[in-house]
Design an enzyme around this catalytic site. Structure first.
Site, PDB file in Angstrom:
ATOM      1  N   ARG A   1      35.943  65.577   7.942  1.00  0.00           N
ATOM      2  CA  ARG A   1      37.128  66.344   8.354  1.00  0.00           C
ATOM      3  C   ARG A   1      38.323  65.618   7.778  1.00  0.00           C
ATOM      4  NH1 ARG A   1      38.822  68.635  14.214  1.00  0.00           N
ATOM      5  NH2 ARG A   1      37.403  70.208  13.409  1.00  0.00           N
TER       6      ARG A   1
ATOM      7  N   HIS B   1      37.793  76.073   7.400  1.00  0.00           N
ATOM      8  CA  HIS B   1      36.965  75.542   8.489  1.00  0.00           C
ATOM      9  C   HIS B   1      35.655  76.349   8.537  1.00  0.00           C
ATOM     10  CE1 HIS B   1      35.865  73.337  11.905  1.00  0.00           C
ATOM     11  NE2 HIS B   1      36.697  73.782  12.817  1.00  0.00           N
TER      12      HIS B   1
ATOM     13  N   CYS C   1      38.865  79.324  18.265  1.00  0.00           N
ATOM     14  CA  CYS C   1      38.009  78.179  17.898  1.00  0.00           C
ATOM     15  C   CYS C   1      38.193  77.006  18.853  1.00  0.00           C
ATOM     16  CB  CYS C   1      38.279  77.763  16.465  1.00  0.00           C
ATOM     17  SG  CYS C   1      39.941  77.107  16.186  1.00  0.00           S
TER      18      CYS C   1
ATOM     19  N   ASP D   1      44.348  81.514  16.994  1.00  0.00           N
ATOM     20  CA  ASP D   1      44.207  80.055  16.901  1.00  0.00           C
ATOM     21  C   ASP D   1      45.557  79.459  17.263  1.00  0.00           C
ATOM     22  OD1 ASP D   1      43.306  77.484  16.338  1.00  0.00           O
ATOM     23  OD2 ASP D   1      43.334  77.731  14.157  1.00  0.00           O
TER      24      ASP D   1
ATOM     25  N   GLN E   1      33.121  76.453  11.598  1.00  0.00           N
ATOM     26  CA  GLN E   1      33.597  77.223  12.744  1.00  0.00           C
ATOM     27  C   GLN E   1      33.251  78.699  12.583  1.00  0.00           C
ATOM     28  OE1 GLN E   1      35.449  76.179  15.646  1.00  0.00           O
ATOM     29  NE2 GLN E   1      34.737  78.217  16.206  1.00  0.00           N
TER      30      GLN E   1
ATOM     31  N   ARG F   1      28.635  76.121  17.700  1.00  0.00           N
ATOM     32  CA  ARG F   1      28.915  75.118  16.659  1.00  0.00           C
ATOM     33  C   ARG F   1      27.695  74.224  16.492  1.00  0.00           C
ATOM     34  NH1 ARG F   1      34.128  73.604  15.597  1.00  0.00           N
ATOM     35  NH2 ARG F   1      33.108  72.443  13.907  1.00  0.00           N
TER      36      ARG F   1
HETATM   37  N1   CP Z   1      37.163  74.026  16.811  1.00  0.00           N
HETATM   38  C1   CP Z   1      37.133  72.749  16.426  1.00  0.00           C
HETATM   39  O1   CP Z   1      36.840  72.423  15.267  1.00  0.00           O
HETATM   40  O2   CP Z   1      37.404  71.862  17.419  1.00  0.00           O
HETATM   41  P1   CP Z   1      37.625  70.291  17.296  1.00  0.00           P
HETATM   42  O3   CP Z   1      38.953  70.087  16.605  1.00  0.00           O
HETATM   43  O4   CP Z   1      37.605  69.787  18.695  1.00  0.00           O
HETATM   44  O5   CP Z   1      36.507  69.710  16.459  1.00  0.00           O
HETATM   45  N1  NVA Z   2      43.922  75.421  12.878  1.00  0.00           N
HETATM   46  C1  NVA Z   2      43.525  74.298  13.696  1.00  0.00           C
HETATM   47  C2  NVA Z   2      42.061  74.324  13.963  1.00  0.00           C
HETATM   48  C3  NVA Z   2      41.551  73.237  14.849  1.00  0.00           C
HETATM   49  C4  NVA Z   2      40.073  73.266  15.048  1.00  0.00           C
HETATM   50  C5  NVA Z   2      43.936  73.002  13.023  1.00  0.00           C
HETATM   51  O1  NVA Z   2      43.710  72.863  11.807  1.00  0.00           O
HETATM   52  O2  NVA Z   2      44.502  72.148  13.699  1.00  0.00           O
END
Ligand code: CP
Ligand code: NVA
Length: 301
Positions: free
Chosen positions: A107, A134, A259, A218, A137, A287
């Site tokens: 990530r 993502h 998400c 989101d 997700q 997930r």
């Molecule tokens: N939805 C998601 O990716 O959550 P986290 O940021 O907690 O991993």
């Molecule tokens: N759009 C959000 C998703 C988190 C899972 C971010 O990138 O912070």
């Protein structure tokens, strides 16, 4: 080498197989304690590195638990604690980690970091979120939709809010899984130009959700957005909140997804998040199952 970098760069047949495998694996574990191993152990003797340059709850825990259920071992690494966070190149990091582990999930911020990791690693790399996408997700989201309401092909999905990284993966999925995607949000927060042609725009959220099979939103401020943008974004997005009045315009059996993490009463009200249309915690659970199937796919297991 089979990486999982994005939905639009993964063949459609592979995506469908991942969803099918995830459903099969989920069914096989029904009622089993979370720490119990799967019957087959496809990741036996495998070591998986989980690298986080941003915070995470779901991605971190679901990958970690998933690897263990499949008989593998994990190490969770914070980017800031690695030499990566102190100037070592991503290419060197990729080459070094490939000598120790069999699979890398990362990530990160810039998409280029993910692409460099994939280019220089000699083991599969999985995208655990970048500023632009993502995909894990959305694999879980497709699985969740189909568990509740059947095939997503031909269905109408409406995204209300910021045209962000999670939206981008929905746009990629719309092409691959053949569903209609409508974006409703303010022009300054439109999705990135590269996604044009993958969705349509309806500025009026109440018109957008008419006949929707799925309504998604989101957070209004993503992890890579400057906190200084918070107030401006809230002002721009307030009219795109998913509340009961908006959900009432969608189909009676429409689903609501987010998400998570959510900012309750901002992008969605608790009445919707905890209401009859919401499948947000099924999404979170899936997930785990979807990513287990992604890992099997990457390792050819
Ligand atoms: N939805 C998601 O990716 O959550 P986290 O940021 O907690 O991993
Ligand atoms: N759009 C959000 C998703 C988190 C899972 C971010 O990138 O912070």
């Amino acid at each position: 080498m089979t990486h999982f970098l994005d939905i639009h760069t993964t063949p459609e047949t592979d995506l469908r197989k991942i969803i099918d495998d995830a459903l099969t694996m989920k069914a096989a574990r029904k009622e089993r304690p979370k720490g119990a191993p799967d019957d087959d152990l496809p990741l036996k003797d495998h070591m998986v590195a989980l690298i986080f340059e941003k915070p995470s709850t779901r991605t971190r825990v679901s990958f970690d638990v998933g690897v263990r259920q499949m008989g593998g071992q994990t190490m969770v690494l914070s980017g800031a604690d690695m030499q990566l966070g102190h100037g070592e190149t991503i290419a060197d990091t990729a080459r070094v980690l490939s000598r120790y582990v069999d699979l890398i999930m990362i990530r990160t911020f810039e998409e280029q970091t993910l692409l460099d990791m994939a280019e220089y690693a000699s083991v599969p790399v999985i995208n655990g979120l970048t500023n632009r996408s993502h995909p894990c997700q959305i694999m879980a989201d497709i699985m969740t939709f189909e568990e509740h309401n059947g095939p997503i092909k031909g269905k109408k999905v409406v995204w209300s809010g910021d045209g962000n990284n999670v939206f981008a993966s929905f746009a990629h999925a719309a092409q691959q899984f053949d569903f209609e995607l409508v974006f409703t949000g303010p022009p300054p927060l439109d999705p990135e130009p590269a996604l044009q042609g993958m969705y349509s725009i309806e500025r009026d959220p109440h018109a957008a959700v008419l006949g929707a099979d799925l309504v998604v939103t989101d957070t209004w401020v993503s992890m890579h957005d400057p906190q200084s943008a918070r107030e401006r974004r809230h002002n721009q997005l307030r009219g795109y909140q998913v509340n009961e009045s908006l959900m009432a315009k969608a189909k009676p059996d429409a689903l609501f997804m987010h998400c998570l993490p959510a900012h309750r009463e901002d992008e969605a009200t608790s009445a919707v998040m905890d209401g009859p249309h919401s499948v947000i915690f099924d999404e979170a659970e899936n997930r785990l199952h979807a990513q287990k199937a992604v890992m099997r796919h990457c390792l050819g297991k």
